[in-house]
Design a protein around this motif. Structure first.
Motif, short mmCIF file in Angstrom:
data_model
loop_
_atom_site.label_atom_id
_atom_site.label_comp_id
_atom_site.label_asym_id
_atom_site.label_seq_id
_atom_site.Cartn_x
_atom_site.Cartn_y
_atom_site.Cartn_z
N TYR A 181 0.83 -1.21 0.00
CA TYR A 181 0.00 0.00 0.00
C TYR A 181 0.87 1.27 0.00
O TYR A 181 0.40 2.34 0.33
CB TYR A 181 -0.97 -0.02 1.19
CG TYR A 181 -2.14 -0.93 0.93
CD1 TYR A 181 -3.37 -0.45 0.48
CD2 TYR A 181 -2.02 -2.32 1.10
CE1 TYR A 181 -4.42 -1.30 0.21
CE2 TYR A 181 -3.07 -3.18 0.83
CZ TYR A 181 -4.27 -2.67 0.39
OH TYR A 181 -5.32 -3.51 0.11
N SER A 182 2.15 1.10 -0.38
CA SER A 182 3.07 2.25 -0.36
C SER A 182 2.83 3.17 -1.55
O SER A 182 3.12 4.36 -1.50
CB SER A 182 4.52 1.77 -0.35
OG SER A 182 4.81 1.09 -1.56
N LYS A 183 2.31 2.65 -2.64
CA LYS A 183 2.00 3.52 -3.79
C LYS A 183 0.78 2.98 -4.52
O LYS A 183 0.51 1.78 -4.51
CB LYS A 183 3.19 3.63 -4.73
CG LYS A 183 3.66 2.33 -5.34
CD LYS A 183 4.84 2.60 -6.26
CE LYS A 183 5.29 1.36 -7.01
NZ LYS A 183 5.63 0.20 -6.19
N MET A 184 0.08 3.91 -5.15
CA MET A 184 -1.16 3.53 -5.83
C MET A 184 -0.85 2.69 -7.08
O MET A 184 -0.04 3.10 -7.91
CB MET A 184 -1.91 4.80 -6.24
CG MET A 184 -3.25 4.52 -6.89
SD MET A 184 -4.13 6.06 -7.25
CE MET A 184 -4.75 5.72 -8.87
N PRO A 185 -1.49 1.54 -7.22
CA PRO A 185 -1.28 0.74 -8.43
C PRO A 185 -1.80 1.48 -9.65
O PRO A 185 -2.73 2.29 -9.55
CB PRO A 185 -2.11 -0.52 -8.17
CG PRO A 185 -2.46 -0.51 -6.74
CD PRO A 185 -2.45 0.91 -6.30
N VAL A 186 -1.21 1.18 -10.77
CA VAL A 186 -1.64 1.83 -12.02
C VAL A 186 -2.76 1.01 -12.64
O VAL A 186 -2.61 -0.19 -12.89
CB VAL A 186 -0.45 1.94 -13.01
CG1 VAL A 186 -0.93 2.56 -14.32
CG2 VAL A 186 0.68 2.74 -12.38
N LEU A 187 -3.90 1.68 -12.86
CA LEU A 187 -5.02 1.04 -13.58
C LEU A 187 -5.24 1.85 -14.85
O LEU A 187 -5.97 2.85 -14.84
CB LEU A 187 -6.28 1.03 -12.72
CG LEU A 187 -6.24 0.29 -11.38
CD1 LEU A 187 -7.58 0.42 -10.66
CD2 LEU A 187 -5.89 -1.18 -11.56
N PRO A 188 -4.60 1.47 -15.95
CA PRO A 188 -4.58 2.32 -17.15
C PRO A 188 -5.95 2.66 -17.71
O PRO A 188 -6.16 3.75 -18.25
CB PRO A 188 -3.78 1.50 -18.17
CG PRO A 188 -3.15 0.39 -17.42
CD PRO A 188 -3.88 0.21 -16.15
N ALA B 286 -7.93 7.73 -7.91
CA ALA B 286 -7.22 8.40 -6.82
C ALA B 286 -8.12 8.55 -5.60
O ALA B 286 -7.70 8.40 -4.44
CB ALA B 286 -6.70 9.76 -7.28
N SER B 287 -9.41 8.82 -5.86
CA SER B 287 -10.38 8.96 -4.77
C SER B 287 -10.57 7.62 -4.04
O SER B 287 -10.59 7.57 -2.80
CB SER B 287 -11.71 9.47 -5.36
OG SER B 287 -12.75 9.25 -4.46
N ALA B 288 -10.69 6.56 -4.81
CA ALA B 288 -10.87 5.23 -4.20
C ALA B 288 -9.61 4.82 -3.42
O ALA B 288 -9.70 4.26 -2.32
CB ALA B 288 -11.17 4.19 -5.29
N TRP B 289 -8.46 5.13 -3.96
CA TRP B 289 -7.20 4.80 -3.29
C TRP B 289 -7.09 5.55 -1.96
O TRP B 289 -6.66 5.00 -0.95
CB TRP B 289 -6.02 5.14 -4.20
CG TRP B 289 -4.68 4.76 -3.61
CD1 TRP B 289 -3.70 5.61 -3.20
CD2 TRP B 289 -4.20 3.44 -3.36
NE1 TRP B 289 -2.63 4.91 -2.71
CE2 TRP B 289 -2.91 3.56 -2.79
CE3 TRP B 289 -4.72 2.16 -3.55
CZ2 TRP B 289 -2.14 2.46 -2.42
CZ3 TRP B 289 -3.95 1.06 -3.18
CH2 TRP B 289 -2.68 1.22 -2.62
#
Lengths: 451, 48
Positions: free
Chosen positions: A39-46, A54-57
């Motif tokens: 959970y250190s960085k937001m996964p990329v969902l292209p 970003a809101s969900a993260w």
């Protein structure tokens, strides 16, 4: 550790260590799946709307901050998983090593556990009560299950046991709870009344549809038992106090992988408390469950869950998961209690870790007539938990099943610490269904839909 | 929250502080006798 799954149209995240459960929309579900343990960085969902992602993260990070997601197990000591000098608080009292049915899948060798057909004398049962009172220390609640074989073949012993325990429990500072497990053949109006007055729980054995029941649950003469037992079970249930527990309990095998139909068949009789269990069998038994059966078994559990959500008129034992008020984490770490908190007593007064071990001589723990309870065996069982079973350490369901059944592990793998894989797979599926049902019943399912 | 609905809080973690009284059933007694599930047992701790 977070377990994310989608079942019954619900996207769910179980935070394994805290016990928190979340229903997710498709975007947050995709993020949890992609994040794994990081959970250190937001996964990329292209393909996702990046603002919404970003809101969900951000919401996921808020849950993590609140101790509701990806929570570390830093609040209990794994050493607490081993009970110290645990008192014995439950007996499986084998009042009859004999049976009036010849069920094809019987794990008890058609009732005698390979030890010869015997009935427990009433005095032996009373000595067993004395023994558990001595061994139970400060525990108030003591459970006694009348088991066999067929316990109704030993009604004198059953009645003598109940009378003796009830007469003395106040003076001993104990409260006894009795359970009767019966195949129903010998149920009469008199003992139905007796069980409804004296048994806190009745477990009534029936496999579901008549043709399924009668294929496996045969009388000594080889006839089906369904028509004999069903009217008696229904009478017992109809006359039973609604506040007292009972279960109609069946077994499914490879012969009825469509077992949801058996659960429904039982429910259609008006039964509202049902347990239908996978068979206990060796791989060599033709009716044993195999790896390749799992997809169908999973479908059956999902089908059953959907039907239950529509009908709402019965409960299924393995879907009864109380998310908020269930057992404490200490209990969940420790496993089933067999061999230390729970023992089985044979008609001769011999002690075994549980009913599934009776007849396995190397597991004999002593006798109620002697004070030689084998602490080496007791300590071995006390040490079986989710931390000493290697496969459990990484399983998301470890706090729900608590390490599974030692006897099943031994039968499947020759090692009580090595979980029975097929059993684990079924357990996880049942839990996913049960948790998803909770979400749907709470009206949270719409969160899982695309909006 | 707009993306997530929490169905259940950190009840497992919260149970640690008053856990371990030992008054509950052993785990495969009540109905199954063949497969262990702990999560469907009742908590018997009156102080919890």
């Amino acid at each position: 550790m977070v377990h994310a799954f989608s079942v019954l149209g619900c996207n769910i995240a179980v935070d394994v260590n805290s016990g928190a459960v979340h229903v997710l929309d498709p975007l947050s579900y995709a993020l949890v799946q992609a994040a794994g343990d990081d959970y250190s960085k937001m996964p990329v969902l292209p393909d996702a709307d990046q603002t919404e992602a970003a809101s969900a993260w951000q919401e996921l990070l808020e849950l993590k901050e609140a101790g509701l997601l990806d929570t570390p197990m830093d609040y209990v000591d794994p050493a607490d998983a081993v009970p110290k000098d645990a008192p014995v608080k439950a007996l499986c009292l084998h009042v009859a090593h004999d049976c009036n049915l010849r069920c094809k899948y019987c794990f008890a060798s058609t009732g005698d556990f390979g030890t010869g057909r015997k009935i427990m004398p009433p005095d032996t049962a009373k000595k067993a009560i004395d023994w558990v009172v001595r061994k139970s220390g400060k525990r108030h609640n003591i459970e006694v299950d009348f088991f066999g074989g067929e316990p109704l073949m030993a009604m004198d012993t059953v009645k003598a046991t109940v009378e003796y325990a009830r007469a003395h429990e106040a003076q001993w500072g104990k409260h006894f709870r009795f359970t009767m497990t019966t195949n129903g053949v010998l149920l009469s109006d008199e003992n139905i009344k007796y069980f409804n007055e004296n048994m806190d729980n009745c477990v009534l054995s029936l496999d579901g549809r008549k043709e399924i029941n009668d294929k496996n649950r045969l009388t000594v003469n080889g006839k089906g038992s369904y028509d004999v037992i069903v009217p008696k079970f229904l009478k017992l249930i109809q006359e039973r106090d609604k506040n007292k527990d009972y279960y109609v309990r069946g077994t499914f095998t490879r012969d009825n992988l469509d077992f949801s139909n058996d659960v429904i068949s039982i429910a259609d009789l008006g039964v509202d408390s049902i347990s239908v269990e996978p068979v206990t069998a060796d791989d060599s038994d033709p009716y044993s469950l195999r790896e390749q059966d799992l997809p169908q078994i999973f479908e059956e559990y999902e089908r059953l869950a959907k039907i239950m959500l529509k009908r709402k008129d019965f409960n299924f034992f393995h879907f009864n998961v109380d998310l908020s008020q269930g057992p404490c984490v200490i209990k969940r770490m420790r496993g089933c209690g067999a061999g230390c908190e729970y023992v089985a007593v044979t008609p001769d007064g011999d002690l075994y870790p549980c009913h599934q071990f009776v007849g396995k001589e190397e597991f004999k723990m002593g006798s109620i007539f002697e004070d030689d309870f084998n602490m080496e065996i007791a300590n071995t069982f006390a040490g079986l938990n989710i931390y000493t079973r290697e496969d459990c350490k990484t399983c998301w369901a470890r706090f729900y099943c608590s390490g599974g059944c030692s006897a099943a592990n031994l039968n499947a793998n020759g090692d009580m610490k090595k979980p029975y894989r097929i059993g684990c797979e079924m357990q996880r599926k049942r839990l996913e269904c049960a948790i998803a049902m909770k979400a749907i019943e709470a009206g949270a399912a719409e969160f899982s839909e695309d909006r | 929250m707009t993306h997530i609905k929490t169905l259940n809080g950190a009840t497992l973690k919260e149970s640690a502080c008053k856990g371990g009284c030992g008054e509950c059933q052993t785990s495969c007694q009540s109905a199954c006798k063949t497969s262990c599930t702990v999560a469907n047992q009742k908590c018997e701790n009156k102080d919890r």
